[in-house]
Scaffold this active site. Structure first.
Site, PDB file in Angstrom:
ATOM      1  N   LYS A   1       0.850  -1.199   0.000  1.00 33.08           N
ATOM      2  CA  LYS A   1       0.000   0.000   0.000  1.00 33.08           C
ATOM      3  C   LYS A   1       0.882   1.244   0.000  1.00 33.08           C
ATOM      4  CE  LYS A   1      -3.988   1.662   2.777  1.00 33.08           C
ATOM      5  NZ  LYS A   1      -4.817   1.340   3.961  1.00 33.08           N
TER       6      LYS A   1
ATOM      7  N   SER B   1      -9.637   1.139   3.290  1.00 32.39           N
ATOM      8  CA  SER B   1      -8.897   1.968   2.365  1.00 32.39           C
ATOM      9  C   SER B   1      -7.814   1.227   1.572  1.00 32.39           C
ATOM     10  CB  SER B   1      -8.234   3.108   3.129  1.00 32.39           C
ATOM     11  OG  SER B   1      -7.307   2.591   4.081  1.00 32.39           O
TER      12      SER B   1
ATOM     13  N   SER C   1      -9.535  -1.334   7.395  1.00 31.75           N
ATOM     14  CA  SER C   1      -9.062  -1.085   6.033  1.00 31.75           C
ATOM     15  C   SER C   1      -8.443  -2.264   5.305  1.00 31.75           C
ATOM     16  CB  SER C   1      -8.073   0.072   6.027  1.00 31.75           C
ATOM     17  OG  SER C   1      -8.788   1.272   5.964  1.00 31.75           O
TER      18      SER C   1
HETATM   19  N1  GLN Z   1     -12.713   3.709   7.543  1.00 35.50           N
HETATM   20  C1  GLN Z   1     -11.945   4.117   8.661  1.00 35.50           C
HETATM   21  C2  GLN Z   1     -11.470   5.531   8.489  1.00 35.50           C
HETATM   22  O1  GLN Z   1     -11.678   6.110   7.499  1.00 35.50           O
HETATM   23  C3  GLN Z   1     -10.786   3.181   8.871  1.00 35.50           C
HETATM   24  C4  GLN Z   1      -9.698   3.365   7.899  1.00 35.50           C
HETATM   25  C5  GLN Z   1      -8.525   2.455   8.119  1.00 35.50           C
HETATM   26  O2  GLN Z   1      -8.641   1.379   8.704  1.00 35.50           O
HETATM   27  N2  GLN Z   1      -7.374   2.912   7.644  1.00 35.50           N
HETATM   28  O3  GLN Z   1     -10.860   6.095   9.338  1.00 35.50           O
END
Ligand code: GLN
Length: 517
Positions: free
Chosen positions: A79, A177, A201
């Site tokens: 990532k 994400s 994510s």
């Molecule tokens: N969806 C959550 C956020 O936007 C978690 C994102 C993540 O795990 N990086 O903060």
């Protein structure tokens, strides 16, 4: 070669050890495949030059009979919020679009030490803030499932014939994400990829893309070189096609790291999964708070079906309660914004990152740089976080959320102390939504829905894993999540493998007509 791309790491490694295939041939094929699946937008950067060099080093080791183990010559992706020296690390943000770090993340170093080959850096929501990979500077990542790319290039065995309702504009989101990492693995451009997991994510895109997605115990895997979102919840996550592949990657990256003082200090004992798995001694909790409104009939049916399978194999299925679950995501939103405000304060246009062109004072430099460099989601979180952290608000928000965090963790402890071994829940409430469905709601509202089942594990630091179960009537992946007490990855992965073997989620293969040689 096409078959090899959908094989397990162990199978490919065997062929490399046998001398039947060269790492550079595999690497070249993977790079070619990234071009074929480019419309899905999984990668921010395909590191073909780096990959080529690393693969030819692996070729040399193959010739000298000095291969470094099962990951030697195996293509992986990372990532784009992990630092990899010498190339861009963008966080999918204009702020870091031209940033090239001077050091490597520990997880990357460890994969390289075992000879893994870096195919590329993958797409994400800007600074990992999101749950769809739709808020990236580089545009959204599209799910392979339900896409034209799937029907063109891939085949798979399936019991029913899916309702084929593919429409050009109705593509499905990949989840987020770490959506880029998920699509990179699902398409076969690499065998495994690293995501990050702060609220779900890694597991969320794994659920929508039909992959294993592991969030390890907080502190088991080093965060050094992972650009932080919420420091006390971030963990490197693993996306792979099988549990065995996941174990190989975890064993390579886990364990103490002097560069990350939050990693556990005791030596890592590699996971070794048993040949035959017995689940009859397991007590598996089914928390009622995870059966929320909004859960689709098909996900509910999967949950019931897998519970039944486990029960038939002798496991005890126990209805349980985690009473503070509903507060988890709200408290997370507060804590997340506070950390975001603090972590992103360093992007001021002075040391590194984007710098505005014209300004007449330091204040104006900061203001312009930051308003140009961040997207609206990031800016919104920074503003709200600074509000929560004001001296007059701090107790009301931050301190309260931290207290609630303790209660959420204690809910889990009570179950583990009551002899529950694992929890089985949905990961996401539905199959992958279309882009249009998903973007009808804003980033924040989507996080509340998307992270409902995944976020509590981050609050409590627990290990959790997504396991794909079957295809929906529309031919899209449906998945479930297992959670375990901290540092019980062995138990978690063993049970996940039992489910994997029982449900036999369809494996994708590249069509013979799509020749990559
Ligand atoms: N969806 C959550 C956020 O936007 C978690 C994102 C993540 O795990 N990086 O903060």
């Amino acid at each position: 070669m096409n078959k090899l791309l959908s094989s397990s790491i162990r199978e490919v490694s065997r062929r490399i050890y046998d001398g039947a295939v060269r790492p550079s041939d595999i690497c070249e094929t993977c790079v070619k495949l990234t071009a074929l699946v480019k419309p899905l937008n999984a990668y921010v950067t395909v590191t073909s030059d780096v990959a080529g060099e690393q693969a030819s080093d692996a070729d040399a080791r193959q010739r000298r009979n000095s291969l470094l183990g099962q990951l030697d010559g195996i293509p992986v992706a990372i990532k784009d919020n992990y630092c990899v020296k010498g190339g861009p690390t963008t966080c999918a943000s204009r702020m870091l679009a031209n940033f090239s770090p001077g050091y490597n993340a520990t997880v990357y170093e460890r994969l390289r030490k075992r000879g893994a080959v870096l195919i590329g850096k993958t797409n994400l929501d800007e600074f990992a803030m999101g749950s769809g990979t739709v808020d990236s500077l580089y545009g959204p990542t599209k799910n392979l499932w339900g896409s034209e790319v799937l029907s063109q290039f891939y085949s798979y065995e399936s019991d029913g014939s899916p309702i084929n309702e593919w429409k050009k504009d109705a593509w499905r989101i990949a989840g987020g994400s770490s959506g880029g990492s998920a699509v990179a693995v699902a398409t076969g451009t690499c065998y495994a990829a690293l995501g990050s997991d702060t609220g779900g994510s890694t597991r969320n895109p794994a659920s929508y893309c039909g992959l294993i997605g592991l969030k390890p115990t907080y502190g088991l895997v080093s965060r050094y070189g992972l650009i932080p979102l919420l420091n006390s919840m971030d963990v490197p996550g693993i996306l792979a096609r099988t549990v065995d592949d996941t174990v190989l990657i975890l064993n390579a990256i886990a364990g103490p790291d002097p560069a990350d003082p939050t990693t556990v200090q005791s030596e890592y004992v590699p996971i070794n999964l048993p040949k035959t798995i017995d689940v009859s001694n397991l007590r598996i909790g089914i928390p009622k708070e995870y059966g929320v409104r909004g859960i689709s009939e098909e996900v509910q049916a999967c949950w019931d079906e897998v519970s039944r399978h486990l029960e038939e194999a002798g496991a005890s299925i126990v209805p349980v309660s985690l009473p503070h679950t509903d507060y988890s995501i709200v408290c997370y939103s507060v804590l997340n914004r506070c950390d975001v405000a603090s972590n992103l304060a360093c992007y001021d246009g002075i040391e590194y990152g984007h710098r505005a062109d014209e300004w007449s004072s330091a204040h104006e430099l900061y203001k312009k740089t930051r308003s140009e460099g961040f997207n609206d989601v990031v800016k919104g979180r920074i503003l709200v976080g600074n509000y929560f952290l004001l001296a007059e608000n701090y107790k009301e928000y931050y301190v309260k959320a931290m207290k609630m965090r303790r209660l959420i963790a204690q809910d889990f402890d009570a179950l583990w102390n009551g002899n529950i071994d694992l929890l089985l829940t949905p990961t996401t409430l539905t199959e992958a939504p279309t882009y249009d469905e998903f973007t009808q709601l804003d980033n924040q509202t989507q996080c509340l829905i998307q992270d409902h089942c995944t976020q509590p594990a981050n609050m409590a630091g627990l290990p959790a894993i997504n396991v794909p179960i079957k295809l929906s009537r529309r031919g899209l992946p449906l998945s479930l999540q297992l959670m375990a007490p901290i540092f019980h990855e062995q138990r978690l992965l063993t049970a996940a493998k039992w489910i994997e073997q029982t449900v036999r989620f369809p494996r994708l293969e590249l069509k013979d007509s799509c020749l990559l040689e």
